[in-house]
Design a protein around this motif. Structure first.
Motif, PDB file in Angstrom:
ATOM      1  N   MET A   1       0.892  -1.083  -0.020  1.00  0.00           N
ATOM      2  CA  MET A   1      -0.150   0.044  -0.303  1.00  0.00           C
ATOM      3  C   MET A   1       0.921   1.187  -0.113  1.00  0.00           C
ATOM      4  O   MET A   1       1.898   1.373   0.456  1.00  0.00           O
ATOM      5  CB  MET A   1      -0.858  -0.035   1.197  1.00  0.00           C
ATOM      6  N   SER A   2       0.419   2.324  -0.557  1.00  0.00           N
ATOM      7  CA  SER A   2       1.172   3.433  -0.469  1.00  0.00           C
ATOM      8  C   SER A   2       1.219   4.238   0.680  1.00  0.00           C
ATOM      9  O   SER A   2       0.469   3.908   1.742  1.00  0.00           O
ATOM     10  CB  SER A   2       0.481   4.412  -1.655  1.00  0.00           C
ATOM     11  N   THR A   3       2.122   5.286   0.568  1.00  0.00           N
ATOM     12  CA  THR A   3       2.133   6.001   1.792  1.00  0.00           C
ATOM     13  C   THR A   3       0.688   7.164   1.881  1.00  0.00           C
ATOM     14  O   THR A   3       0.509   7.629   2.762  1.00  0.00           O
ATOM     15  CB  THR A   3       3.507   7.223   1.751  1.00  0.00           C
ATOM     16  N   TYR A   4      -0.006   7.072   0.833  1.00  0.00           N
ATOM     17  CA  TYR A   4      -1.127   7.910   0.709  1.00  0.00           C
ATOM     18  C   TYR A   4      -2.283   6.713   1.329  1.00  0.00           C
ATOM     19  O   TYR A   4      -3.492   7.405   1.775  1.00  0.00           O
ATOM     20  CB  TYR A   4      -1.527   8.317  -0.309  1.00  0.00           C
ATOM     21  N   GLY A   5      -2.212   5.694   1.813  1.00  0.00           N
ATOM     22  CA  GLY A   5      -3.247   4.713   2.363  1.00  0.00           C
ATOM     23  C   GLY A   5      -4.189   4.140   1.362  1.00  0.00           C
ATOM     24  O   GLY A   5      -5.202   3.706   1.784  1.00  0.00           O
ATOM     25  N   PHE A   6      -3.776   4.208   0.028  1.00  0.00           N
ATOM     26  CA  PHE A   6      -5.007   3.689  -0.923  1.00  0.00           C
ATOM     27  C   PHE A   6      -4.192   3.465  -2.059  1.00  0.00           C
ATOM     28  O   PHE A   6      -3.033   3.694  -2.441  1.00  0.00           O
ATOM     29  CB  PHE A   6      -5.891   4.733  -1.248  1.00  0.00           C
ATOM     30  N   ARG A   7      -4.890   2.382  -2.771  1.00  0.00           N
ATOM     31  CA  ARG A   7      -4.485   1.913  -4.119  1.00  0.00           C
ATOM     32  C   ARG A   7      -5.508   1.963  -5.144  1.00  0.00           C
ATOM     33  O   ARG A   7      -6.623   1.379  -4.778  1.00  0.00           O
ATOM     34  CB  ARG A   7      -3.905   0.573  -4.039  1.00  0.00           C
ATOM     35  N   VAL A   8      -5.634   2.459  -6.202  1.00  0.00           N
ATOM     36  CA  VAL A   8      -6.558   2.352  -7.262  1.00  0.00           C
ATOM     37  C   VAL A   8      -6.288   1.417  -8.598  1.00  0.00           C
ATOM     38  O   VAL A   8      -5.159   2.007  -9.177  1.00  0.00           O
ATOM     39  CB  VAL A   8      -6.682   3.757  -7.841  1.00  0.00           C
ATOM     40  N   ASP A   9      -6.879   0.336  -8.510  1.00  0.00           N
ATOM     41  CA  ASP A   9      -6.297  -0.485  -9.551  1.00  0.00           C
ATOM     42  C   ASP A   9      -6.931  -0.004 -10.922  1.00  0.00           C
ATOM     43  O   ASP A   9      -8.020   0.841 -10.998  1.00  0.00           O
ATOM     44  CB  ASP A   9      -6.867  -2.142  -9.256  1.00  0.00           C
ATOM     45  N   TYR A  10      -6.294  -0.409 -12.087  1.00  0.00           N
ATOM     46  CA  TYR A  10      -6.602   0.012 -13.369  1.00  0.00           C
ATOM     47  C   TYR A  10      -8.114  -0.018 -13.801  1.00  0.00           C
ATOM     48  O   TYR A  10      -8.495   0.915 -14.491  1.00  0.00           O
ATOM     49  CB  TYR A  10      -5.864  -0.796 -14.521  1.00  0.00           C
ATOM     50  N   PRO A  11      -8.877  -0.911 -13.348  1.00  0.00           N
ATOM     51  CA  PRO A  11     -10.240  -0.901 -13.710  1.00  0.00           C
ATOM     52  C   PRO A  11     -11.041   0.384 -13.339  1.00  0.00           C
ATOM     53  O   PRO A  11     -12.054   0.930 -13.997  1.00  0.00           O
ATOM     54  CB  PRO A  11     -11.033  -2.142 -13.076  1.00  0.00           C
ATOM     55  N   GLN A  12     -10.505   1.184 -12.119  1.00  0.00           N
ATOM     56  CA  GLN A  12     -11.204   2.486 -11.876  1.00  0.00           C
ATOM     57  C   GLN A  12     -10.570   3.398 -12.373  1.00  0.00           C
ATOM     58  O   GLN A  12     -10.984   4.693 -12.206  1.00  0.00           O
ATOM     59  CB  GLN A  12     -10.868   2.554 -10.267  1.00  0.00           C
ATOM     60  N   LEU A  13      -9.626   3.296 -13.413  1.00  0.00           N
ATOM     61  CA  LEU A  13      -9.059   4.308 -13.888  1.00  0.00           C
ATOM     62  C   LEU A  13      -9.841   4.713 -15.150  1.00  0.00           C
ATOM     63  O   LEU A  13     -10.201   3.897 -16.021  1.00  0.00           O
ATOM     64  CB  LEU A  13      -7.533   4.276 -14.400  1.00  0.00           C
ATOM     65  N   SER A  14      -9.907   5.948 -15.681  1.00  0.00           N
ATOM     66  CA  SER A  14     -10.596   6.615 -16.663  1.00  0.00           C
ATOM     67  C   SER A  14     -10.057   6.001 -17.926  1.00  0.00           C
ATOM     68  O   SER A  14      -8.818   6.024 -18.293  1.00  0.00           O
ATOM     69  CB  SER A  14     -10.911   8.200 -16.739  1.00  0.00           C
ATOM     70  N   GLY A  15     -11.012   5.367 -18.831  1.00  0.00           N
ATOM     71  CA  GLY A  15     -10.444   4.931 -20.102  1.00  0.00           C
ATOM     72  C   GLY A  15     -10.108   3.512 -20.050  1.00  0.00           C
ATOM     73  O   GLY A  15      -9.758   2.899 -20.940  1.00  0.00           O
ATOM     74  N   PHE A  16     -10.074   2.796 -19.027  1.00  0.00           N
ATOM     75  CA  PHE A  16      -9.727   1.331 -18.520  1.00  0.00           C
ATOM     76  C   PHE A  16     -10.891   0.570 -18.516  1.00  0.00           C
ATOM     77  O   PHE A  16     -10.711  -0.897 -18.143  1.00  0.00           O
ATOM     78  CB  PHE A  16      -8.731   1.232 -17.636  1.00  0.00           C
ATOM     79  N   GLU A  17     -12.336   0.856 -18.541  1.00  0.00           N
ATOM     80  CA  GLU A  17     -13.180   0.221 -18.344  1.00  0.00           C
ATOM     81  C   GLU A  17     -13.368  -0.781 -19.732  1.00  0.00           C
ATOM     82  O   GLU A  17     -13.245  -0.611 -20.889  1.00  0.00           O
ATOM     83  CB  GLU A  17     -14.634   1.186 -18.404  1.00  0.00           C
ATOM     84  N   THR A  45     -13.502  -6.965 -22.751  1.00  0.00           N
ATOM     85  CA  THR A  45     -14.539  -7.463 -22.297  1.00  0.00           C
ATOM     86  C   THR A  45     -15.833  -7.294 -22.856  1.00  0.00           C
ATOM     87  O   THR A  45     -15.971  -6.115 -23.742  1.00  0.00           O
ATOM     88  CB  THR A  45     -14.488  -7.380 -20.653  1.00  0.00           C
ATOM     89  N   PRO A  46     -16.995  -8.118 -22.774  1.00  0.00           N
ATOM     90  CA  PRO A  46     -18.290  -7.569 -23.333  1.00  0.00           C
ATOM     91  C   PRO A  46     -18.773  -6.013 -22.920  1.00  0.00           C
ATOM     92  O   PRO A  46     -19.617  -5.617 -23.707  1.00  0.00           O
ATOM     93  CB  PRO A  46     -19.198  -8.629 -22.675  1.00  0.00           C
ATOM     94  N   GLU A  47     -18.262  -5.620 -21.870  1.00  0.00           N
ATOM     95  CA  GLU A  47     -18.631  -3.969 -21.446  1.00  0.00           C
ATOM     96  C   GLU A  47     -17.987  -3.041 -22.241  1.00  0.00           C
ATOM     97  O   GLU A  47     -18.228  -1.928 -22.317  1.00  0.00           O
ATOM     98  CB  GLU A  47     -18.170  -4.055 -19.918  1.00  0.00           C
ATOM     99  N   HIS A  48     -16.787  -3.337 -23.174  1.00  0.00           N
ATOM    100  CA  HIS A  48     -16.219  -2.409 -24.132  1.00  0.00           C
ATOM    101  C   HIS A  48     -17.035  -2.423 -25.279  1.00  0.00           C
ATOM    102  O   HIS A  48     -17.466  -3.032 -25.927  1.00  0.00           O
ATOM    103  CB  HIS A  48     -14.877  -3.015 -24.188  1.00  0.00           C
ATOM    104  N   PRO A  49     -17.218  -0.740 -25.569  1.00  0.00           N
ATOM    105  CA  PRO A  49     -18.032  -0.662 -26.899  1.00  0.00           C
ATOM    106  C   PRO A  49     -17.328  -1.382 -28.254  1.00  0.00           C
ATOM    107  O   PRO A  49     -18.120  -1.566 -29.071  1.00  0.00           O
ATOM    108  CB  PRO A  49     -17.935   0.891 -26.889  1.00  0.00           C
TER     109      PRO A  49
END
Length: 128
Positions: A1-17, A45-49
């Motif tokens: 974990m980071s010193t910021y106390g969180f981790r954002v995995d790629y599915p939550q990054l804009s454009g990676f849906e 994945t099926p969710e991608h346009p």
């Protein structure tokens, strides 16, 4: 974990849906002043346009794409020991992307080709 106390995995990054990086293949990696680029055979994945049913003999829907980290201010690449494989079609294959996440300070990208920590603008995906 980071010193910021969180981790954002790629599915939550804009454009990676609608993409699945763990089953995607890295075809090339380029680190240059101000930019990091990964050319990939991306699993949609099926969710991608742009998703379509897998072609005969394929397990997934694949699309050629580029993951680009713009405005790189700092880059550290460690564990660069595994050379790429050459697949049946003669293309270079660096393996998959085991992880891509943001810890509040830097993006982290990991795979058989090593581990990259990059302080940059948010990564984006473009198809080619």
């Amino acid at each position: 974990m980071s010193t910021y106390g969180f981790r954002v995995d790629y599915p939550q990054l804009s454009g990676f849906e609608g993409v699945h990086l763990e089953n995607s293949f890295v075809l090339d990696l380029k680190a240059a002043p101000g930019r990091l680029t990964l050319d990939v055979e991306l699993v949609l994945t099926p969710e991608h346009p742009a998703y379509r049913p897998p072609a005969p003999g394929e397990q997934n829907c694949y699309a050629r794409a580029r993951i680009d980290f713009p405005d790189v201010r700092s880059l550290t690449w460690t564990d660069q020991g595994t050379p790429p494989a050459v697949d049946a079609s003669g293309e270079t294959d660096y393996g998959g992307i085991d992880a891509l996440y943001w810890d509040g300070a830097a993006f982290h990208v990991e795979g058989d080709w090593g581990s990259i920590e990059v302080v940059s603008g948010p990564p984006g995906i473009s198809r080619f």
